[in-house]
Write a protein that holds these residues in place. Structure first.
Motif, mmCIF file in Angstrom:
data_model
loop_
_atom_site.group_PDB
_atom_site.id
_atom_site.type_symbol
_atom_site.label_atom_id
_atom_site.label_comp_id
_atom_site.label_asym_id
_atom_site.label_seq_id
_atom_site.Cartn_x
_atom_site.Cartn_y
_atom_site.Cartn_z
ATOM 1 N N UNK A 50 -32.903 38.099 -63.009
ATOM 2 C CA UNK A 50 -33.381 37.181 -61.976
ATOM 3 C C UNK A 50 -34.900 37.320 -61.882
ATOM 4 N N UNK A 51 -35.688 36.282 -62.181
ATOM 5 C CA UNK A 51 -37.152 36.415 -62.234
ATOM 6 C C UNK A 51 -37.784 36.846 -60.914
ATOM 7 N N UNK A 52 -37.195 36.417 -59.796
ATOM 8 C CA UNK A 52 -37.766 36.803 -58.502
ATOM 9 C C UNK A 52 -37.528 38.289 -58.239
ATOM 10 N N UNK A 53 -36.296 38.742 -58.474
ATOM 11 C CA UNK A 53 -35.972 40.152 -58.253
ATOM 12 C C UNK A 53 -36.802 41.034 -59.177
ATOM 13 N N UNK A 54 -36.950 40.616 -60.421
ATOM 14 C CA UNK A 54 -37.736 41.392 -61.376
ATOM 15 C C UNK A 54 -39.174 41.546 -60.888
ATOM 16 N N UNK A 55 -39.734 40.456 -60.326
ATOM 17 C CA UNK A 55 -41.103 40.505 -59.826
ATOM 18 C C UNK A 55 -41.211 41.450 -58.635
#
Length: 383
Positions: A50-55
């Motif tokens: 998940x790009x948001x969680x990774x960020x």
């Protein structure tokens, strides 16, 4: 197969300071251990893809929130902190030449996890295809330079890879998670985080390009020799096939007609050209000898890169009237929606779950009070 998202980041140089790197390895390992214990391997793959969680995860462990180095450093810290035997997860690949080692590393990891030969072969194929699609089938001006493969002991996986555009000084991060090989070439996106949308992006992985995929295979299997006239410039002044494609972007056009790609033929019919050299054309001839059964097989062949994929797509349009998708697959500014309701309202339940996963992990992680307090402060600042 699903590509879970894309993130655009400015290019930054220099290396992570040793003191920060050691801290990132410790924090990333501690948080991941809690996630694995409380939620299991699949939840970790869901989170990391998940790009948001990774960020958010990258911010918590202490790295620059909008740097392109986030991908390299965060994946590197996870690689250093996770032990396949202890945690049941192997982090493979990496940046530059290390990314090319992924297939051999997958074979070694498959043996450690006691995976079947067939499963390991599928994993290697998945690794290569995810890279080929983001580097060649999605022609968004970003060239891949890193590929990180997360493999669990039961054969589930996620891919995080990054491309670079030296002209605009941005990097683009692509997130994938394992599902079904049949989904590789039918709009594999489920959530995309990206503020920068590129114009005129050929997307041969789109479901809108399925007809062009089939025609591309037919063009090769019917012997590409009869296509040679489309690829040669016999006159320096000769018009190119691409000259007939005009991408206007008229903001004052209320109909939206001029926002669409247009294809205009001249009154005469010149021999059109895509500027493929004889050496490049031989790759198409070699593909004909192998007779690929489908588009996935075609793009997997050695030498079938962006230029040849694009040429076949344009000829499909010219000869058969079938257009590929020219929409950048980037769809959403944020994976969880935007505060102004664009492109859709924030899904508070999904948003809160993403943040709560990290908070819960921090509370339970084996860290001293100061480290835990500082990490939560960084998370709150990110939110």
């Amino acid at each position: 197969m699903q590509r879970r998202g894309i993130t655009n980041l400015p290019l930054h140089t220099d290396h992570t300071p040793r003191w920060l790197w050691n801290r990132m390895v410790k924090l990333s390992g501690a948080i991941t251990e809690v996630i694995l214990e409380e939620y299991g391997h699949q939840e970790f793959l869901e989170r990391i893809s998940n790009p948001y969680w990774f960020q958010a995860f990258s911010c918590v462990i202490g790295f620059d929130w909008h740097s392109s180095g986030t991908t390299t450093t965060t994946c590197g810290a996870l690689r250093a902190s996770l032990n396949p035997q202890e945690h049941g997860i192997a982090v493979l690949g990496g940046k530059g030449k290390n990314s090319l080692k992924t297939p051999s590393q997958l074979i070694d990891a498959g043996e450690k996890f006691n995976l079947s030969t067939k499963t390991t072969e599928t994993l290697v194929k998945s690794s290569k295809l995810s890279a080929k699609i983001d580097n060649a089938c999605i022609q968004d001006t970003y060239s891949l330079y890193q590929h990180n493969f997360f493999l669990t002991e039961d054969g589930s996986w996620a891919v995080i890879q990054q491309g670079m555009n030296l002209n605009n000084k941005y990097a683009r991060r692509y997130h994938w998670i394992s599902t079904d090989l049949d989904k590789f070439l039918s709009s594999p996106h489920t959530a995309i985080e990206c503020d920068k949308k590129e114009e005129n992006t050929l997307d041969m992985s789109s479901k809108d390009s399925v007809d062009v995929q089939e025609i591309s295979v037919d063009l090769i299997n019917d012997n590409p020799e009869h296509l040679r006239t489309y690829f040669r410039r016999k006159d320096p002044k000769q018009t190119l096939l691409t000259d007939y494609f005009n991408f206007d972007n008229e903001d004052n056009d209320p109909t939206g007609f001029n926002n669409q790609p247009s294809f205009t033929m001249p009154s005469h019919h010149p021999v059109l050209d895509m500027d493929l050299s004889d050496k490049e054309f031989e790759v198409l001839k070699n593909a004909y000898e192998l007779q690929p059964e489908n588009y996935q097989e075609l793009i997997s062949l050695k030498g079938i890169g962006p230029k040849k994929i694009r040429a076949l797509a344009l000829i499909s349009d010219l000869v058969y009237g079938k257009k590929a998708s020219w929409e950048d697959p980037v769809k959403y500014s944020f994976a969880h929606g935007g505060k102004d309701g664009f492109p859709y309202p924030v899904d508070r339940e999904v948003y809160d779950h993403s943040i709560q996963t990290i908070k819960d992990s921090l509370e339970q992680a084996k860290l001293d009070n100061k480290e835990r307090h500082d990490a939560i402060k960084r998370l709150n600042k990110f939110i």
